[in-house]
Design a protein around this motif. Structure first.
Motif, mmCIF file in Angstrom:
data_model
loop_
_atom_site.group_PDB
_atom_site.id
_atom_site.type_symbol
_atom_site.label_atom_id
_atom_site.label_comp_id
_atom_site.label_asym_id
_atom_site.label_seq_id
_atom_site.Cartn_x
_atom_site.Cartn_y
_atom_site.Cartn_z
ATOM 1 N N PHE A 107 96.441 4.583 -43.836
ATOM 2 C CA PHE A 107 96.987 5.351 -42.715
ATOM 3 C C PHE A 107 96.315 5.015 -41.391
ATOM 4 C CE2 PHE A 107 97.806 7.966 -46.501
ATOM 5 C CZ PHE A 107 99.182 8.130 -46.386
ATOM 6 N N LYS A 108 95.216 4.250 -41.452
ATOM 7 C CA LYS A 108 94.455 3.865 -40.261
ATOM 8 C C LYS A 108 94.002 5.096 -39.476
ATOM 9 C CE LYS A 108 96.769 -0.603 -39.802
ATOM 10 N NZ LYS A 108 95.697 -1.319 -40.525
ATOM 11 N N LYS A 109 93.482 6.077 -40.211
ATOM 12 C CA LYS A 109 93.016 7.326 -39.619
ATOM 13 C C LYS A 109 91.596 7.638 -40.080
ATOM 14 C CE LYS A 109 97.157 8.382 -37.937
ATOM 15 N NZ LYS A 109 97.440 8.291 -36.481
ATOM 16 N N LEU A 110 90.848 8.306 -39.204
ATOM 17 C CA LEU A 110 89.547 8.856 -39.542
ATOM 18 C C LEU A 110 89.549 10.320 -39.121
ATOM 19 C CD1 LEU A 110 86.575 8.050 -40.525
ATOM 20 C CD2 LEU A 110 86.003 8.191 -38.091
ATOM 21 N N TYR A 129 91.173 10.501 -35.525
ATOM 22 C CA TYR A 129 91.136 9.285 -34.711
ATOM 23 C C TYR A 129 92.056 8.244 -35.345
ATOM 24 C CZ TYR A 129 86.518 11.043 -33.116
ATOM 25 O OH TYR A 129 85.468 11.789 -32.633
ATOM 26 N N ASP A 130 92.584 7.352 -34.542
ATOM 27 C CA ASP A 130 93.183 6.127 -35.046
ATOM 28 C C ASP A 130 92.068 5.095 -35.189
ATOM 29 O OD1 ASP A 130 95.817 7.186 -34.907
ATOM 30 O OD2 ASP A 130 95.897 6.703 -32.763
ATOM 31 N N ILE A 131 92.027 4.408 -36.324
ATOM 32 C CA ILE A 131 91.063 3.327 -36.521
ATOM 33 C C ILE A 131 91.657 2.060 -35.919
ATOM 34 C CG2 ILE A 131 89.781 1.967 -38.197
ATOM 35 C CD1 ILE A 131 89.896 4.370 -40.075
ATOM 36 N N LEU A 132 91.021 1.523 -34.893
ATOM 37 C CA LEU A 132 91.553 0.390 -34.129
ATOM 38 C C LEU A 132 90.909 -0.936 -34.519
ATOM 39 C CD1 LEU A 132 91.630 2.080 -30.601
ATOM 40 C CD2 LEU A 132 93.450 2.010 -32.322
ATOM 41 N N GLY A 133 89.772 -0.878 -35.173
ATOM 42 C CA GLY A 133 89.055 -2.093 -35.552
ATOM 43 C C GLY A 133 87.717 -1.725 -36.143
ATOM 44 N N SER A 172 90.236 5.331 -31.543
ATOM 45 C CA SER A 172 90.953 5.870 -30.391
ATOM 46 C C SER A 172 90.222 7.105 -29.877
ATOM 47 C CB SER A 172 92.367 6.262 -30.810
ATOM 48 O OG SER A 172 92.321 7.382 -31.707
ATOM 49 N N GLU A 173 90.701 7.678 -28.801
ATOM 50 C CA GLU A 173 90.194 8.981 -28.379
ATOM 51 C C GLU A 173 90.538 10.009 -29.452
ATOM 52 O OE1 GLU A 173 91.433 10.210 -24.546
ATOM 53 O OE2 GLU A 173 90.632 8.443 -23.518
ATOM 54 N N ARG A 174 89.638 10.957 -29.654
ATOM 55 C CA ARG A 174 89.880 11.942 -30.699
ATOM 56 C C ARG A 174 90.993 12.897 -30.270
ATOM 57 N NH1 ARG A 174 84.326 15.597 -30.464
ATOM 58 N NH2 ARG A 174 84.904 16.915 -28.700
#
Length: 297
Positions: A192-195, A208-212, A217-219
């Protein structure tokens, strides 16, 4: 008009997981309730499942790590001296990573119980007390560092004034990402590319979105509930803990509550042969609950 799920660049697997929302009738069996496995502990925490489905967890006041063997439904002691381990998570190589807050450290414990202290502090200062950790497939880890003063600490002096979320790279470089009131539970998903990170004293959980690698991303506010521990199922539903287990869908809408007859429910994960057993740590006990869903690996 029919709701058509479109497949984007993230691929077919992600689309299939998210195409249909799941309600609690499709998640839980009506006649199945949490089963107490054992109540021999002082305070249970930090459950995480190994590749075979056995769940490791901590009894922090007694400085021990145990595991639940799903084949026998028995609890077995794994390690007697754990550095007062709290939260745990398995890395991509099958090592158990522990937030061992006796000396403000993070440990790596191999299958044959060899211990390596992989983090002792940040910028030359002792961490407050690493609490929870999530490892990514790149070999890095996100961890929370709140401050809960322990009666077993000797001559403790707080060296870092703030309480933060950190990322440690596979090469061993640690970066502070963001501060909180009292960061606690953490879980992520590369599907899901999420934290997700809980700020328990603020009564909020953020996403957050996991970008790398170590890049977020901004919370964003996910829901108005803090949590001690958390886990995700394959549909992206988030399981938060405190007074029982509270389940929220991807949009932050509460779906269900699982009551647990204990003073406090500290943490939760999925385990078992098919990764469909919810394993719950709660005060002096651990519980299992068979479900219709599976956890995210």
């Amino acid at each position: 008009m029919k709701n058509i799920c479109r497949i984007g660049t993230v691929g077919l697997v992600f689309a299939l997981l998210n195409c249909q929302s799941v309600n609690y009738n499709k998640m839980f069996y009506e006649d199945v309730h949490p089963e107490k496995v054992s109540d021999q502990f002082s305070f249970t925490e930090g459950p995480s499942s190994d590749q075979r489905g056995n769940v490791y967890f901590t009894d922090q006041p007694n400085d021990k790590i145990y595991y639940w063997d799903w084949k026998t439904n028995k609890v077995v002691e794994f390690l007697g001296k754990s550095g007062r381990a709290n939260g745990t998570h398995f890395d991509k190589d099958g090592n158990l990573i522990t937030c061992s807050d006796d000396q403000g450290e993070i440990w790596k414990i191999s299958k044959d119980k060899k211990i390596e202290v992989i983090l002792k502090g940040f910028e030359g200062k002792r961490l407050n007390g690493p609490n929870d950790v999530w490892n990514d497939s790149l070999g890095g880890m996100y961890f929370t560092d709140p401050l809960y003063k322990r009666d077993y600490w000797v001559d403790f002096k707080q060296e870092i004034a703030h309480k933060s979320l950190y990322y440690r790279t596979k090469e061993g470089k640690t970066v502070e990402l963001e501060t909180f009131v009292q960061p606690n539970g953490i879980v992520g998903s590369e599907i899901f590319k999420k934290l997700y990170v809980s700020d328990i004293d603020a009564g909020k959980t953020y996403v957050y979105d996991i970008l790398g690698e170590g890049k977020l991303s901004e919370r964003r506010l996910f829901c108005e509930m803090g949590s001690d521990g958390m886990t995700l199922d394959k549909h992206g539903n988030l399981y938060l803990t405190g007074k029982g287990v509270h389940i929220y869908n991807l949009k932050g809408k509460k779906l269900y509550h699982i009551p647990i007859e204990e003073d406090w429910t500290s943490n939760v994960t999925f385990g078992g042969e098919n990764n469909d057993i919810l394993f719950i740590t709660a005060s002096k006990s651990v519980y299992t609950l068979r479900t219709k869903v599976r956890g995210v690996k």
